[in-house]
Motif scaffolding. Sequence first.
Motif, PDB file in Angstrom:
ATOM      1  N   GLU A  43       0.834  -1.209   0.000  1.00 31.03           N
ATOM      2  CA  GLU A  43       0.000   0.000   0.000  1.00 31.03           C
ATOM      3  C   GLU A  43       0.867   1.257   0.000  1.00 31.03           C
ATOM      4  OE1 GLU A  43      -4.089   0.551   1.784  1.00 31.03           O
ATOM      5  OE2 GLU A  43      -3.142  -0.781   3.233  1.00 31.03           O
ATOM      6  N   ARG A  88       0.152   2.095  -3.874  1.00 33.68           N
ATOM      7  CA  ARG A  88      -1.206   2.650  -3.927  1.00 33.68           C
ATOM      8  C   ARG A  88      -1.164   4.121  -4.317  1.00 33.68           C
ATOM      9  NH1 ARG A  88      -5.991   2.061   0.711  1.00 33.68           N
ATOM     10  NH2 ARG A  88      -7.467   3.506  -0.302  1.00 33.68           N
ATOM     11  N   ASP A 116      -7.246   5.680  -4.887  1.00 35.52           N
ATOM     12  CA  ASP A 116      -8.084   4.478  -4.920  1.00 35.52           C
ATOM     13  C   ASP A 116      -7.582   3.456  -5.929  1.00 35.52           C
ATOM     14  OD1 ASP A 116      -9.733   5.478  -2.991  1.00 35.52           O
ATOM     15  OD2 ASP A 116     -11.290   6.175  -4.369  1.00 35.52           O
ATOM     16  N   HIS A 117      -6.363   3.627  -6.410  1.00 34.91           N
ATOM     17  CA  HIS A 117      -5.865   2.753  -7.477  1.00 34.91           C
ATOM     18  C   HIS A 117      -4.510   2.167  -7.108  1.00 34.91           C
ATOM     19  CE1 HIS A 117      -9.143   4.261  -9.943  1.00 34.91           C
ATOM     20  NE2 HIS A 117      -8.803   5.474  -9.546  1.00 34.91           N
ATOM     21  N   MET A 118      -4.135   1.125  -7.837  1.00 35.88           N
ATOM     22  CA  MET A 118      -2.916   0.390  -7.521  1.00 35.88           C
ATOM     23  C   MET A 118      -2.062   0.211  -8.768  1.00 35.88           C
ATOM     24  SD  MET A 118      -1.264  -1.221  -5.076  1.00 35.88           S
ATOM     25  CE  MET A 118      -2.428  -1.712  -3.806  1.00 35.88           C
ATOM     26  N   THR A 140      -5.827  -3.102  -8.653  1.00 35.11           N
ATOM     27  CA  THR A 140      -6.740  -2.364  -7.775  1.00 35.11           C
ATOM     28  C   THR A 140      -7.773  -3.308  -7.188  1.00 35.11           C
ATOM     29  OG1 THR A 140      -6.422  -0.340  -9.073  1.00 35.11           O
ATOM     30  CG2 THR A 140      -8.351  -0.431  -7.646  1.00 35.11           C
ATOM     31  N   LEU A 188      -6.235  -5.160  -4.448  1.00 33.54           N
ATOM     32  CA  LEU A 188      -6.227  -4.300  -3.263  1.00 33.54           C
ATOM     33  C   LEU A 188      -7.570  -4.378  -2.544  1.00 33.54           C
ATOM     34  CD1 LEU A 188      -5.235  -1.924  -1.442  1.00 33.54           C
ATOM     35  CD2 LEU A 188      -6.093  -0.380  -3.238  1.00 33.54           C
TER      36      LEU A 188
END
Length: 595
Positions: free
Chosen positions: A494, A498, A501-503, A523, A526
Amino acid sequence: MMQADLELSPIGNCQVSALLDREGAFVWGCVPRVDGDPVFCSLLNGDVRDRGIWRFELDGQTKATQRYERNTAILVTRLESEDGSAVEIHDFAPRFERSGRMYRPVAYARIVRPVAGAPRMRVVLTPMKDYGAGLAATTNGTNHVRYLIGPQALRLSTDAPVGYILEGRSYRVESDQHFFLGPDEPFVGNIRDEVRRMEAMTARYWRHWVRGLHIPLEWQEETIRAAIALKLCQHEETGAIVAALTTSIPEAANSQRNWDYRYCWIRDSYYTVQALNRLGALDVLEKYLAYLRNIVDQARGGQIQPLYSVMGADDLHESEAEHLAGYRGMGPVRVGNAAYKQVQYDCYGQIVMPTAQAFFDTRLLRMADERDFAHLEEVGEAAWAKHDKPDAGLWEFRTRQEVHTYSAVMCWAACDRLANVAATLGKGDRVVFWKKRAEAIRETIETNAWKKQGQHYGASFENGYLDASLLQLVELRYLKPDDERFLKTFAAVERDLRRGDHMLRYAAEDDFGAPETAFNVCTFWLIEALGLVGREEEAREIFCSMLSHTTSSGLLSEDLDYETGELWGNFPQTYSLVGIINCAGLLSKPWSEVR
């Protein structure tokens, strides 16, 4: 002229497919199958959008709206004109049972219905050949047009005025008109009656297929749309599942990360059948298992490559289609994928895991037996031999190799699941054999992948950098959600990957520089991890945020610009659709709350 985007809606029948833009134009479609020649290629034709397209233009058009017929792959587009006139277009690829077999021709059907006023319409139909090298030559008869696209031809049979179509003239639409673009053979029967019958039978097929799905209480429409799109990504003749229906939509603007995804990746297909199996779509699993058995049979010494063609071919030579400028002119357009030459050792686990179900699931028409186990053990032997060897990894690095943790864990999973299969077959000695190998691989992973200094698992044995695949350690049953090592790794992932709100899949530079977009499936990984460790409210919030980025067709591409929200990458991407299904199932309220 509008700039190309990924606001697209698929139709298909598990033999051919097409992507339609928001005004109902065919902008992408290949024949005679998904990896064939894109006769509709305007999506990748740069600014030349009138070639490789099939659209209906309404005089004075001011508005276009779209929807799918409920629980089907039949798309309905309504075009409205400034004078109040309107037409409704029904698009589908026929799919239904006929004469004891599934009728899924290399064909597209379209019905245009005048629904208001006195609409005037022009038909623009300009299929191309040889990846945009030229327009298809035409010949015609009274009620048909033949389009020569190389060694074969497509025939348009219609009750619309053929002369107007050939000359591109607008005309008044006073009654329903029917179009069937398919094999070069005379259309048998009354085209009006037959195309309408095909539409009704196709709708019936899809509604019955959806009716058999075990969907969650919440996010039902999102789950159904994702499931239908995944089904469309299967080439039914062989059971292969392609990663996406397109090639060369870049992962980010002018990034050169343009890849052909119209092939069957063992990894992607594993995730697809896993998600659909959770919904009870056993037909996709059964056909894919048949495909896998063929792959395993032809593998020499259990050696599996990362991807194959939908027909199982292992040579996917990569070249560039020089006549296509690319998405928004951002070439190159690649045909084939050189990743087939890579070594990616996670594929061994991704063959064993779905195949293992066939030894336990009594619903299957063909359960696996001891002969299948013998072949599967060869795959396990390859997993054992390669679990600590460098590979290109699941992100398919083209210029470097490492011992990737995800690949090693997948090799562990192959041995672990083989022990389970051996137990159900009553082979006690093989249970012990494969358990010992799984334990040995686990020890190797713990020794080499755990980074004491950072207090987390690394993406590879050699280096301490992180990637999002580490979030899969729980899904693969390697660790439990409350395991201290997983929680520490999750926190590190994270922190480094991260973006709101996205990965990202990873942050380190690769062959093409630093990644510029979020990888949508990461995401969703996640979101799953958040749900599994008890952060459910946060997981639901991010899931709803991701759903807000879907197209009007309810789908996602591979990548997303985490600053602008724009979709990038090939479309529709099976990984991303799997994420929708898995997260909806994990986070939904139970059905018991409404019973």
